[in-house]
Design a protein around this motif. Structure first.
Motif, mmCIF file in Angstrom:
data_model
loop_
_atom_site.group_PDB
_atom_site.id
_atom_site.type_symbol
_atom_site.label_atom_id
_atom_site.label_comp_id
_atom_site.label_asym_id
_atom_site.label_seq_id
_atom_site.Cartn_x
_atom_site.Cartn_y
_atom_site.Cartn_z
ATOM 1 N N GLY A 92 -9.528 -6.438 0.886
ATOM 2 C CA GLY A 92 -9.276 -5.062 1.275
ATOM 3 C C GLY A 92 -7.950 -4.543 0.744
ATOM 4 N N GLY A 93 -7.624 -3.331 1.107
ATOM 5 C CA GLY A 93 -6.404 -2.699 0.637
ATOM 6 C C GLY A 93 -6.670 -1.256 0.245
ATOM 7 N N ALA A 94 -5.640 -0.564 -0.196
ATOM 8 C CA ALA A 94 -5.754 0.850 -0.542
ATOM 9 C C ALA A 94 -4.833 1.171 -1.711
ATOM 10 N N SER A 95 -5.202 2.206 -2.473
ATOM 11 C CA SER A 95 -4.393 2.656 -3.599
ATOM 12 C C SER A 95 -4.269 4.165 -3.565
ATOM 13 N N ILE A 96 -3.176 4.657 -4.132
ATOM 14 C CA ILE A 96 -2.950 6.097 -4.210
ATOM 15 C C ILE A 96 -2.061 6.389 -5.412
ATOM 16 N N ALA A 97 -2.284 7.526 -6.053
ATOM 17 C CA ALA A 97 -1.434 7.977 -7.146
ATOM 18 C C ALA A 97 -0.496 9.048 -6.615
ATOM 19 N N LEU A 98 0.801 8.848 -6.801
ATOM 20 C CA LEU A 98 1.817 9.776 -6.312
ATOM 21 C C LEU A 98 2.724 10.197 -7.454
ATOM 22 N N ASP A 99 3.056 11.488 -7.514
ATOM 23 C CA ASP A 99 4.006 11.920 -8.534
ATOM 24 C C ASP A 99 5.428 11.802 -7.999
ATOM 25 N N ASP A 100 6.395 12.120 -8.837
ATOM 26 C CA ASP A 100 7.807 11.939 -8.459
ATOM 27 C C ASP A 100 8.181 12.754 -7.226
ATOM 28 N N VAL A 101 7.669 13.983 -7.135
ATOM 29 C CA VAL A 101 8.000 14.843 -6.000
ATOM 30 C C VAL A 101 7.432 14.267 -4.713
ATOM 31 N N GLU A 102 6.197 13.805 -4.752
ATOM 32 C CA GLU A 102 5.569 13.233 -3.560
ATOM 33 C C GLU A 102 6.304 11.978 -3.105
ATOM 34 N N SER A 109 9.442 11.308 -3.647
ATOM 35 C CA SER A 109 10.741 11.738 -3.131
ATOM 36 C C SER A 109 10.619 12.277 -1.706
ATOM 37 N N ILE A 110 9.585 13.070 -1.444
ATOM 38 C CA ILE A 110 9.396 13.646 -0.109
ATOM 39 C C ILE A 110 9.118 12.550 0.916
ATOM 40 N N LEU A 111 8.187 11.663 0.595
ATOM 41 C CA LEU A 111 7.854 10.584 1.521
ATOM 42 C C LEU A 111 9.057 9.692 1.798
ATOM 43 N N ARG A 112 9.797 9.361 0.737
ATOM 44 C CA ARG A 112 10.955 8.489 0.907
ATOM 45 C C ARG A 112 12.029 9.161 1.758
ATOM 46 N N SER A 113 12.238 10.454 1.527
ATOM 47 C CA SER A 113 13.231 11.190 2.301
ATOM 48 C C SER A 113 12.845 11.256 3.773
ATOM 49 N N LEU A 114 11.582 11.541 4.051
ATOM 50 C CA LEU A 114 11.122 11.603 5.439
ATOM 51 C C LEU A 114 11.271 10.250 6.130
ATOM 52 N N ALA A 115 10.878 9.178 5.431
ATOM 53 C CA ALA A 115 10.971 7.839 6.011
ATOM 54 C C ALA A 115 12.432 7.460 6.276
ATOM 55 N N THR A 116 13.308 7.788 5.340
ATOM 56 C CA THR A 116 14.725 7.459 5.498
ATOM 57 C C THR A 116 15.339 8.219 6.660
ATOM 58 N N GLN A 117 14.982 9.496 6.785
ATOM 59 C CA GLN A 117 15.519 10.298 7.896
ATOM 60 C C GLN A 117 15.062 9.755 9.246
ATOM 61 N N LEU A 118 13.800 9.321 9.324
ATOM 62 C CA LEU A 118 13.315 8.780 10.592
ATOM 63 C C LEU A 118 13.966 7.429 10.892
ATOM 64 N N LEU A 119 14.207 6.631 9.858
ATOM 65 C CA LEU A 119 14.938 5.373 10.059
ATOM 66 C C LEU A 119 16.314 5.638 10.650
ATOM 67 N N GLU A 120 16.990 6.650 10.139
ATOM 68 C CA GLU A 120 18.316 6.997 10.657
ATOM 69 C C GLU A 120 18.230 7.484 12.096
ATOM 70 N N LEU A 121 17.151 8.226 12.423
ATOM 71 C CA LEU A 121 16.990 8.724 13.783
ATOM 72 C C LEU A 121 16.724 7.579 14.758
ATOM 73 N N ILE A 122 15.880 6.635 14.366
ATOM 74 C CA ILE A 122 15.586 5.483 15.224
ATOM 75 C C ILE A 122 16.813 4.614 15.419
ATOM 76 N N GLY A 123 17.615 4.499 14.360
ATOM 77 C CA GLY A 123 18.858 3.758 14.463
ATOM 78 C C GLY A 123 18.739 2.331 13.968
ATOM 79 N N PRO A 124 19.889 1.671 13.775
ATOM 80 C CA PRO A 124 19.890 0.303 13.246
ATOM 81 C C PRO A 124 19.425 -0.703 14.283
ATOM 82 N N GLU A 125 19.036 -1.853 13.778
ATOM 83 C CA GLU A 125 18.626 -2.939 14.666
ATOM 84 C C GLU A 125 19.830 -3.498 15.396
ATOM 85 N N ARG A 126 19.643 -3.787 16.667
ATOM 86 C CA ARG A 126 20.712 -4.378 17.464
ATOM 87 C C ARG A 126 20.466 -5.867 17.598
ATOM 88 N N GLY A 127 21.387 -6.654 17.069
ATOM 89 C CA GLY A 127 21.247 -8.100 17.121
ATOM 90 C C GLY A 127 22.530 -8.741 17.589
#
Length: 205
Positions: free
Chosen positions: A13-23, A25-43
């Motif tokens: 199984g698995g999945a594939s998708i074709a993404l252009d540079d803009v797509e 960039s948008i996905l990476r930016s959204l994911a990075t912003q949410l990572l910052e909102l959730i915050g770093p791991e506490r160890g």
């Protein structure tokens, strides 16, 4: 592939998708912003600290103050929108103390898997492995599940920012005028939903 996920022909199984540079960039930016909102791991505070301290460390007992985080980490007890009594608040606080840290870690892992996948796809495109200006991203079964979790969390977060509370409000987004300041966020919300639906389709038997 036309901008949406398709099932691969691999036996496992698995999945594939074709993404252009803009797509990408948008996905990476959204994911990075949410990572910052959730915050770093506490160890453990330092490398010499006992890792069991992190394993049994208690998390917060109160819901997050940010509405988006409160949606991602809701109380386990009580009815949404209703005032909880003291016993329900106590149960929710107890449950949150021992589960929220793990849940945050899982959501971070999902988002990091998305960022790593996007970076690998972009690097492959730059190296000439994908033609036509698009990067082909291929996910294994476990990666696909992580992406599904990340897409869901991104969409929930944007829904909170857009104050979407029900399907009727979500459908009204299609009538938002071009000049509205929320239009880019609305487009991202709709796109993420389409990506999520297409990825779910690849996971179905």
């Amino acid at each position: 592939m036309a901008g949406y996920f398709e099932a691969t022909r691999e036996p496992e199984g698995g999945a594939s998708i074709a993404l252009d540079d803009v797509e990408i960039s948008i996905l990476r930016s959204l994911a990075t912003q949410l990572l910052e909102l959730i915050g770093p791991e506490r160890g453990p505070a330092d490398a010499g600290a006992d890792p069991l301290d992190a394993l049994f460390a208690e998390g917060p007992s109160e819901p997050p103050k940010d509405p988006a985080l409160a949606r991602l980490f809701p109380d386990a007890y009580g009815e949404p929108g209703q005032v909880a009594d003291d016993e329900v608040r106590r149960q929710s606080a107890e449950f949150r103390r021992f589960t929220e840290s793990d849940l945050r870690a899982r959501k971070r892992d999902d988002l990091l898997a998305m960022v790593r996948g996007l970076d690998e796809a972009a690097s492959g495109a730059e190296a000439g492995e994908a033609g036509g200006g698009a990067a082909v991203l291929t996910l294994g079964p476990e990666e696909a599940k992580r992406w599904l979790g990340a897409l869901n969390d991104l969409r929930l977060t944007i829904a909170v920012r857009l104050d979407i509370k029900d399907d009727e409000q979500a459908e009204a987004l299609f009538d938002i005028p071009e000049g509205d300041a929320d239009k880019p966020m609305v487009m991202a919300y709709v796109w993420l939903g389409a990506l999520q639906d297409s990825l779910i389709g690849t996971l179905l038997p």
